[in-house]
Design a protein around this motif. Structure first.
Motif, PDB file in Angstrom:
ATOM      1  N   GLY A   4       0.813  -1.204   0.000  1.00  0.00           N
ATOM      2  CA  GLY A   4       0.000   0.000   0.000  1.00  0.00           C
ATOM      3  C   GLY A   4       0.849   1.257   0.000  1.00  0.00           C
ATOM      4  O   GLY A   4       2.031   1.230   0.329  1.00  0.00           O
ATOM      5  N   VAL A   5       0.212   2.340  -0.383  1.00  0.00           N
ATOM      6  CA  VAL A   5       0.837   3.656  -0.377  1.00  0.00           C
ATOM      7  C   VAL A   5      -0.138   4.602   0.310  1.00  0.00           C
ATOM      8  O   VAL A   5      -1.339   4.564   0.043  1.00  0.00           O
ATOM      9  CB  VAL A   5       1.111   4.152  -1.823  1.00  0.00           C
ATOM     10  N   GLU A   6       0.380   5.437   1.195  1.00  0.00           N
ATOM     11  CA  GLU A   6      -0.453   6.423   1.871  1.00  0.00           C
ATOM     12  C   GLU A   6       0.179   7.794   1.677  1.00  0.00           C
ATOM     13  O   GLU A   6       1.394   7.937   1.798  1.00  0.00           O
ATOM     14  CB  GLU A   6      -0.569   6.093   3.359  1.00  0.00           C
ATOM     15  N   MET A   7      -0.667   8.787   1.371  1.00  0.00           N
ATOM     16  CA  MET A   7      -0.141  10.125   1.137  1.00  0.00           C
ATOM     17  C   MET A   7      -0.907  11.154   1.957  1.00  0.00           C
ATOM     18  O   MET A   7      -2.095  10.983   2.236  1.00  0.00           O
ATOM     19  CB  MET A   7      -0.197  10.467  -0.342  1.00  0.00           C
ATOM     20  N   ALA A   8      -0.210  12.205   2.315  1.00  0.00           N
ATOM     21  CA  ALA A   8      -0.814  13.296   3.075  1.00  0.00           C
ATOM     22  C   ALA A   8      -1.667  14.162   2.156  1.00  0.00           C
ATOM     23  O   ALA A   8      -1.268  14.487   1.040  1.00  0.00           O
ATOM     24  CB  ALA A   8       0.277  14.143   3.718  1.00  0.00           C
ATOM     25  N   LEU A   9      -2.857  14.520   2.646  1.00  0.00           N
ATOM     26  CA  LEU A   9      -3.746  15.419   1.901  1.00  0.00           C
ATOM     27  C   LEU A   9      -3.848  16.783   2.574  1.00  0.00           C
ATOM     28  O   LEU A   9      -4.023  17.791   1.910  1.00  0.00           O
ATOM     29  CB  LEU A   9      -5.146  14.814   1.797  1.00  0.00           C
ATOM     30  N   ALA A  10      -3.776  16.797   3.904  1.00  0.00           N
ATOM     31  CA  ALA A  10      -3.887  18.010   4.719  1.00  0.00           C
ATOM     32  C   ALA A  10      -3.215  17.693   6.055  1.00  0.00           C
ATOM     33  O   ALA A  10      -2.811  16.550   6.276  1.00  0.00           O
ATOM     34  CB  ALA A  10      -5.357  18.385   4.894  1.00  0.00           C
ATOM     35  N   PRO A  11      -3.098  18.680   6.968  1.00  0.00           N
ATOM     36  CA  PRO A  11      -2.401  18.415   8.231  1.00  0.00           C
ATOM     37  C   PRO A  11      -2.928  17.200   9.011  1.00  0.00           C
ATOM     38  O   PRO A  11      -2.158  16.510   9.658  1.00  0.00           O
ATOM     39  CB  PRO A  11      -2.593  19.701   9.027  1.00  0.00           C
ATOM     40  N   ARG A  12      -4.221  16.895   8.943  1.00  0.00           N
ATOM     41  CA  ARG A  12      -4.769  15.756   9.686  1.00  0.00           C
ATOM     42  C   ARG A  12      -5.443  14.713   8.789  1.00  0.00           C
ATOM     43  O   ARG A  12      -6.104  13.808   9.291  1.00  0.00           O
ATOM     44  CB  ARG A  12      -5.766  16.238  10.734  1.00  0.00           C
ATOM     45  N   TRP A  13      -5.296  14.834   7.491  1.00  0.00           N
ATOM     46  CA  TRP A  13      -5.946  13.919   6.557  1.00  0.00           C
ATOM     47  C   TRP A  13      -4.924  13.215   5.669  1.00  0.00           C
ATOM     48  O   TRP A  13      -3.975  13.845   5.181  1.00  0.00           O
ATOM     49  CB  TRP A  13      -6.928  14.664   5.655  1.00  0.00           C
ATOM     50  N   GLN A  20      -8.810  -1.496  -0.951  1.00  0.00           N
ATOM     51  CA  GLN A  20      -9.658  -0.768  -0.014  1.00  0.00           C
ATOM     52  C   GLN A  20      -9.131   0.655   0.170  1.00  0.00           C
ATOM     53  O   GLN A  20      -8.559   0.987   1.201  1.00  0.00           O
ATOM     54  CB  GLN A  20      -9.688  -1.465   1.353  1.00  0.00           C
ATOM     55  N   PRO A  21      -9.327   1.531  -0.804  1.00  0.00           N
ATOM     56  CA  PRO A  21      -8.879   2.916  -0.614  1.00  0.00           C
ATOM     57  C   PRO A  21      -9.592   3.528   0.586  1.00  0.00           C
ATOM     58  O   PRO A  21     -10.792   3.330   0.769  1.00  0.00           O
ATOM     59  CB  PRO A  21      -9.259   3.613  -1.917  1.00  0.00           C
ATOM     60  N   GLU A  22      -8.814   4.266   1.391  1.00  0.00           N
ATOM     61  CA  GLU A  22      -9.356   4.787   2.651  1.00  0.00           C
ATOM     62  C   GLU A  22      -8.895   6.221   2.918  1.00  0.00           C
ATOM     63  O   GLU A  22      -7.708   6.513   2.843  1.00  0.00           O
ATOM     64  CB  GLU A  22      -8.903   3.879   3.797  1.00  0.00           C
ATOM     65  N   ALA A  23      -9.847   7.082   3.237  1.00  0.00           N
ATOM     66  CA  ALA A  23      -9.529   8.429   3.733  1.00  0.00           C
ATOM     67  C   ALA A  23      -9.425   8.324   5.251  1.00  0.00           C
ATOM     68  O   ALA A  23     -10.291   7.734   5.896  1.00  0.00           O
ATOM     69  CB  ALA A  23     -10.620   9.415   3.341  1.00  0.00           C
ATOM     70  N   ARG A  24      -8.359   8.896   5.799  1.00  0.00           N
ATOM     71  CA  ARG A  24      -8.126   8.809   7.244  1.00  0.00           C
ATOM     72  C   ARG A  24      -8.059  10.201   7.865  1.00  0.00           C
ATOM     73  O   ARG A  24      -7.417  11.100   7.330  1.00  0.00           O
ATOM     74  CB  ARG A  24      -6.808   8.098   7.537  1.00  0.00           C
ATOM     75  N   TYR A  25      -8.688  10.323   9.029  1.00  0.00           N
ATOM     76  CA  TYR A  25      -8.593  11.538   9.828  1.00  0.00           C
ATOM     77  C   TYR A  25      -7.771  11.216  11.064  1.00  0.00           C
ATOM     78  O   TYR A  25      -8.114  10.329  11.846  1.00  0.00           O
ATOM     79  CB  TYR A  25      -9.974  12.050  10.236  1.00  0.00           C
ATOM     80  N   TRP A  26      -6.666  11.919  11.255  1.00  0.00           N
ATOM     81  CA  TRP A  26      -5.761  11.709  12.386  1.00  0.00           C
ATOM     82  C   TRP A  26      -6.106  12.705  13.489  1.00  0.00           C
ATOM     83  O   TRP A  26      -6.237  13.892  13.228  1.00  0.00           O
ATOM     84  CB  TRP A  26      -4.316  11.869  11.932  1.00  0.00           C
ATOM     85  N   PHE A  27      -6.215  12.249  14.718  1.00  0.00           N
ATOM     86  CA  PHE A  27      -6.613  13.106  15.832  1.00  0.00           C
ATOM     87  C   PHE A  27      -5.528  14.083  16.254  1.00  0.00           C
ATOM     88  O   PHE A  27      -5.842  15.147  16.770  1.00  0.00           O
ATOM     89  CB  PHE A  27      -7.056  12.274  17.035  1.00  0.00           C
ATOM     90  N   CYS A  28      -4.280  13.741  16.047  1.00  0.00           N
ATOM     91  CA  CYS A  28      -3.192  14.659  16.395  1.00  0.00           C
ATOM     92  C   CYS A  28      -2.427  14.990  15.112  1.00  0.00           C
ATOM     93  O   CYS A  28      -2.898  15.756  14.296  1.00  0.00           O
ATOM     94  CB  CYS A  28      -2.289  14.015  17.446  1.00  0.00           C
TER      95      CYS A  28
END
Length: 156
Positions: free
Chosen positions: A4-13, A38-46
């Motif tokens: 998998g590959v994950e990329m930053a979209l915004a400071p918490r996304w 399973q593409p996934e948008a993630r929201y990080w709390f910190c």
């Protein structure tokens, strides 16, 4: 094989794009082949890539299963027909997840994730694993776990 590959979209996304491919042909004609993403948008709390996150994922996969001797019944899904028949088709769905990323170093994380969701599987049924006549087609609705992962993450 899972990758998998994950990329930053915004400071918490972030956007996670995983995929896996299995092409197992076992002894006695047993077969388990599938492709899944399973593409996934993630929201990080910190901060992104660290600590707790919530995710929303889409699901798409194609499969070809057959001659798998079992008596498994799980959350309304009966897998015992896989002992006598081959199933080929695709499924798609949607789900939510919760995870936590442990920072081990500047470039290395371990990530734990669990998810639940819904999948609609569209399949064709055949008499046996490699041969046999076409029996019919069908749909199967599934609601339950859609993700359980331990990910080793390298940060660039």
């Amino acid at each position: 094989v899972n990758f998998g590959v994950e990329m930053a979209l915004a400071p918490r996304w972030t956007l996670d794009m995983p995929g896996n491919i299995n092409d197992w042909k076992m002894y006695n004609g047993r077969e388990w082949r599938h492709f899944l993403t399973q593409p996934e948008a993630r929201y990080w709390f910190c901060d992104r890539f660290a600590g707790h996150f919530l995710g929303g994922h889409l699901i798409y996969g194609a499969f070809n299963f057959g001659n798998l001797n079992n008596n498994i019944r799980f959350l309304g899904t009966d897998l015992s027909p896989l002992s006598k028949y081959r199933y080929q088709g695709f499924g798609y769905g949607i789900g939510i997840s919760y995870g936590y990323a442990f920072m081990l170093s500047k470039h290395l994380n371990i990530e734990l994730e669990l998810g639940v969701g819904y999948i609609l599987a569209n399949y064709q049924q055949y008499e046996c694993d490699t041969c046999g006549r076409y029996i019919g087609k069908g749909l199967h609705n599934y609601f339950g776990p859609t993700k359980a992962a331990v990910n080793f993450v390298y940060l660039f």
